[in-house]
Structure formats: C-alpha cells, structure tokens
Design a protein around this motif. Structure first.
Motif, PDB file in Angstrom:
ATOM      1  N   PHE A  13       0.788  -1.237   0.000  1.00 52.26           N
ATOM      2  CA  PHE A  13       0.000   0.000   0.000  1.00 52.26           C
ATOM      3  C   PHE A  13       0.821   1.289   0.000  1.00 52.26           C
ATOM      4  O   PHE A  13       0.261   2.371  -0.069  1.00 52.26           O
ATOM      5  CB  PHE A  13      -0.986  -0.015   1.166  1.00 52.26           C
ATOM      6  N   ILE A  14       2.152   1.166   0.057  1.00 50.58           N
ATOM      7  CA  ILE A  14       3.014   2.351  -0.039  1.00 50.58           C
ATOM      8  C   ILE A  14       4.042   2.155  -1.164  1.00 50.58           C
ATOM      9  O   ILE A  14       4.042   2.900  -2.132  1.00 50.58           O
ATOM     10  CB  ILE A  14       3.725   2.653   1.305  1.00 50.58           C
ATOM     11  N   LEU A  15       4.907   1.154  -1.019  1.00 47.03           N
ATOM     12  CA  LEU A  15       6.003   0.979  -1.973  1.00 47.03           C
ATOM     13  C   LEU A  15       5.512   0.649  -3.375  1.00 47.03           C
ATOM     14  O   LEU A  15       5.889   1.312  -4.342  1.00 47.03           O
ATOM     15  CB  LEU A  15       6.977  -0.098  -1.476  1.00 47.03           C
ATOM     16  N   GLN A  16       4.688  -0.385  -3.521  1.00 44.15           N
ATOM     17  CA  GLN A  16       4.259  -0.793  -4.858  1.00 44.15           C
ATOM     18  C   GLN A  16       3.455   0.295  -5.573  1.00 44.15           C
ATOM     19  O   GLN A  16       3.759   0.606  -6.736  1.00 44.15           O
ATOM     20  CB  GLN A  16       3.517  -2.126  -4.803  1.00 44.15           C
ATOM     21  N   PRO A  17       2.448   0.913  -4.921  1.00 46.40           N
ATOM     22  CA  PRO A  17       1.769   2.015  -5.619  1.00 46.40           C
ATOM     23  C   PRO A  17       2.723   3.181  -5.912  1.00 46.40           C
ATOM     24  O   PRO A  17       2.634   3.809  -6.967  1.00 46.40           O
ATOM     25  CB  PRO A  17       0.674   2.452  -4.652  1.00 46.40           C
ATOM     26  N   GLY A  18       3.651   3.436  -4.998  1.00 46.49           N
ATOM     27  CA  GLY A  18       4.611   4.514  -5.202  1.00 46.49           C
ATOM     28  C   GLY A  18       5.502   4.277  -6.407  1.00 46.49           C
ATOM     29  O   GLY A  18       5.912   5.219  -7.082  1.00 46.49           O
ATOM     30  N   MET A  19       5.798   3.021  -6.697  1.00 47.51           N
ATOM     31  CA  MET A  19       6.645   2.689  -7.842  1.00 47.51           C
ATOM     32  C   MET A  19       5.841   2.533  -9.131  1.00 47.51           C
ATOM     33  O   MET A  19       6.406   2.251 -10.181  1.00 47.51           O
ATOM     34  CB  MET A  19       7.438   1.414  -7.540  1.00 47.51           C
ATOM     35  N   GLY A  20       4.516   2.682  -9.037  1.00 45.35           N
ATOM     36  CA  GLY A  20       3.674   2.563 -10.225  1.00 45.35           C
ATOM     37  C   GLY A  20       3.176   1.153 -10.491  1.00 45.35           C
ATOM     38  O   GLY A  20       2.658   0.868 -11.567  1.00 45.35           O
ATOM     39  N   LEU A  21       3.305   0.265  -9.507  1.00 42.63           N
ATOM     40  CA  LEU A  21       2.887  -1.129  -9.671  1.00 42.63           C
ATOM     41  C   LEU A  21       1.440  -1.367  -9.229  1.00 42.63           C
ATOM     42  O   LEU A  21       0.945  -2.485  -9.356  1.00 42.63           O
ATOM     43  CB  LEU A  21       3.823  -2.057  -8.883  1.00 42.63           C
ATOM     44  N   GLY A  22       0.788  -0.330  -8.704  1.00 42.20           N
ATOM     45  CA  GLY A  22      -0.595  -0.457  -8.242  1.00 42.20           C
ATOM     46  C   GLY A  22      -0.671  -1.009  -6.832  1.00 42.20           C
ATOM     47  O   GLY A  22       0.318  -1.486  -6.266  1.00 42.20           O
ATOM     48  N   TRP A  23      -1.871  -0.931  -6.254  1.00 43.20           N
ATOM     49  CA  TRP A  23      -2.108  -1.478  -4.916  1.00 43.20           C
ATOM     50  C   TRP A  23      -1.894  -2.981  -4.953  1.00 43.20           C
ATOM     51  O   TRP A  23      -2.473  -3.672  -5.789  1.00 43.20           O
ATOM     52  CB  TRP A  23      -3.536  -1.181  -4.446  1.00 43.20           C
ATOM     53  N   ALA A  24      -1.058  -3.475  -4.079  1.00 35.95           N
ATOM     54  CA  ALA A  24      -0.781  -4.911  -3.976  1.00 35.95           C
ATOM     55  C   ALA A  24      -0.445  -5.511  -5.350  1.00 35.95           C
ATOM     56  O   ALA A  24      -0.949  -6.555  -5.729  1.00 35.95           O
ATOM     57  CB  ALA A  24      -1.955  -5.642  -3.326  1.00 35.95           C
ATOM     58  N   PRO A  71       1.882  -7.906 -14.436  1.00 36.92           N
ATOM     59  CA  PRO A  71       1.297  -8.935 -15.303  1.00 36.92           C
ATOM     60  C   PRO A  71       0.638 -10.093 -14.539  1.00 36.92           C
ATOM     61  O   PRO A  71      -0.338 -10.668 -15.008  1.00 36.92           O
ATOM     62  CB  PRO A  71       2.489  -9.449 -16.115  1.00 36.92           C
ATOM     63  N   THR A  72       1.187 -10.430 -13.369  1.00 36.22           N
ATOM     64  CA  THR A  72       0.639 -11.540 -12.571  1.00 36.22           C
ATOM     65  C   THR A  72       0.498 -11.105 -11.112  1.00 36.22           C
ATOM     66  O   THR A  72       1.279 -11.519 -10.253  1.00 36.22           O
ATOM     67  CB  THR A  72       1.541 -12.789 -12.673  1.00 36.22           C
ATOM     68  N   PRO A  73      -0.523 -10.277 -10.805  1.00 34.87           N
ATOM     69  CA  PRO A  73      -0.623  -9.740  -9.444  1.00 34.87           C
ATOM     70  C   PRO A  73      -0.778 -10.813  -8.363  1.00 34.87           C
ATOM     71  O   PRO A  73      -0.186 -10.685  -7.297  1.00 34.87           O
ATOM     72  CB  PRO A  73      -1.837  -8.824  -9.495  1.00 34.87           C
ATOM     73  N   TRP A  74      -1.535 -11.863  -8.629  1.00 35.25           N
ATOM     74  CA  TRP A  74      -1.729 -12.873  -7.588  1.00 35.25           C
ATOM     75  C   TRP A  74      -0.458 -13.670  -7.328  1.00 35.25           C
ATOM     76  O   TRP A  74      -0.184 -14.075  -6.203  1.00 35.25           O
ATOM     77  CB  TRP A  74      -2.917 -13.786  -7.905  1.00 35.25           C
ATOM     78  N   LYS A  75       0.332 -13.872  -8.365  1.00 35.11           N
ATOM     79  CA  LYS A  75       1.627 -14.530  -8.173  1.00 35.11           C
ATOM     80  C   LYS A  75       2.525 -13.636  -7.324  1.00 35.11           C
ATOM     81  O   LYS A  75       3.188 -14.110  -6.392  1.00 35.11           O
ATOM     82  CB  LYS A  75       2.276 -14.825  -9.524  1.00 35.11           C
ATOM     83  N   SER A  76       2.559 -12.335  -7.631  1.00 33.42           N
ATOM     84  CA  SER A  76       3.373 -11.389  -6.855  1.00 33.42           C
ATOM     85  C   SER A  76       2.928 -11.365  -5.398  1.00 33.42           C
ATOM     86  O   SER A  76       3.767 -11.357  -4.486  1.00 33.42           O
ATOM     87  CB  SER A  76       3.265  -9.986  -7.446  1.00 33.42           C
ATOM     88  N   ARG A  77       1.628 -11.344  -5.186  1.00 37.93           N
ATOM     89  CA  ARG A  77       1.111 -11.329  -3.806  1.00 37.93           C
ATOM     90  C   ARG A  77       1.475 -12.609  -3.067  1.00 37.93           C
ATOM     91  O   ARG A  77       1.889 -12.567  -1.904  1.00 37.93           O
ATOM     92  CB  ARG A  77      -0.406 -11.144  -3.830  1.00 37.93           C
TER      93      ARG A  77
END
Length: 162
Positions: free
Chosen positions: A115-126, A131-137
């Motif tokens: 909720f801070i780093l990823q959105p800050g880097m342009g990767l979106g919330w969580a 390309p594969t948000p659930w894999k990243s999570r």
C-alpha cells in the motif's frame, strides 16, 4: 531501552538475511528472478525530491548509486521492523520466542509494500498493475513468512545468549 534497540537491530538483520536467502533459493531452484533493489532505491531517493508516486519507477530519473541505496533501504526497513517488533511484543518475548507472534507481525509488514512501496513505484495497490498480481502477492506472502521465521530464529539465537 538500549538492549531493546540492540536486540531489535540483530533480529531485523537476521530476518532480512533469511528473506534474502529465500530469494536466492527460489532463484536457484525455480528460476524466480532475484529482487532488483535498484528500483526501490530509486523510489526511496525520489522521496527526498518530494515525489512519492510514480507512473513507472523505471521511467523516472535514475539516481546515483540507486542499487546501493536500494540495498540499504531494504536492510534499513528490516532493522526498523525488528526494533518495532520488540517494542510491540516486549523484550520478554526473547526469553521464550514463539513463531506465531513473529509470523503475524511479519505478515502485517507486507502492508507497507502493498500500500506504499508498490503504488509509489507505479505497480498499483498490492501489485495490481503487474502482469501476474496474484503470483506477486503469493510470493510476497511467502517471503514475509520467511521474514517471520527469521524474526523467530534470530530471537531464539539472541534469547539463548541472554
């Protein structure tokens, strides 16, 4: 208080080393790419320029030594988490470290990334814009579980010397 900070630093370092060892193992066994700490380093450096959110951190201006900044940021966050953990649970936790307490804390720390780093880097919330948000999570939750194991293991090692 000094003992809490000292122990927290050691616990944070141990937990971060465990997380990095896990990243190395995943890379060697399953080919999971190693983290690129240059991009979080770039993001962190841009904070001092007043920029929190980027459309794509890779397109933002490079900063000198951003890879080194990224590694220092990574370990600095781990150390802060180690200190905060002991401030929350108290130093008596070190006399009988339990994994559940360490794991719950470690899983909670993923919120900062999501909720801070990823959105800050342009990767979106969580990681929603990856390309594969659930894999990243999922990989993030596993990595933070290993961070929890590192908190617990470091607590066991430090507690045995008290």
């Amino acid at each position: 208080m000094i003992n809490t900070i000292y122990s927290g630093v050691l616990i944070g370092l141990g937990a971060t080393i465990a997380m990095d060892a896990w990243a190395f193992i995943q890379n060697r066994i399953w080919g999971v790419p190693m983290p690129n700490w240059a991009m979080p380093g770039r993001w962190f450096a841009h904070l001092f320029r007043g920029k929190i959110f980027h459309h794509d951190i890779g397109q933002s201006d490079e900063v000198p030594s951003e890879l080194i900044v990224g590694w220092l940021f990574h370990y600095g966050v781990g150390v802060v988490y180690g200190i905060v953990f002991l401030l929350i649970v108290g130093t008596t936790w070190q006399t009988a470290p339990d994994f559940l307490t360490a794991w719950v804390f470690a899983i909670a720390t993923i919120a900062a990334g999501w909720f801070i780093l990823q959105p800050g880097m342009g990767l979106g919330w969580a990681a929603s814009k990856t390309p594969t948000p659930w894999k990243s999570r999922g990989l993030g939750l596993i990595a933070h579980t290993v961070f929890g194991l590192g908190i617990w293991g470091s607590g066991v090692l430090i507690g045995s010397t008290i």
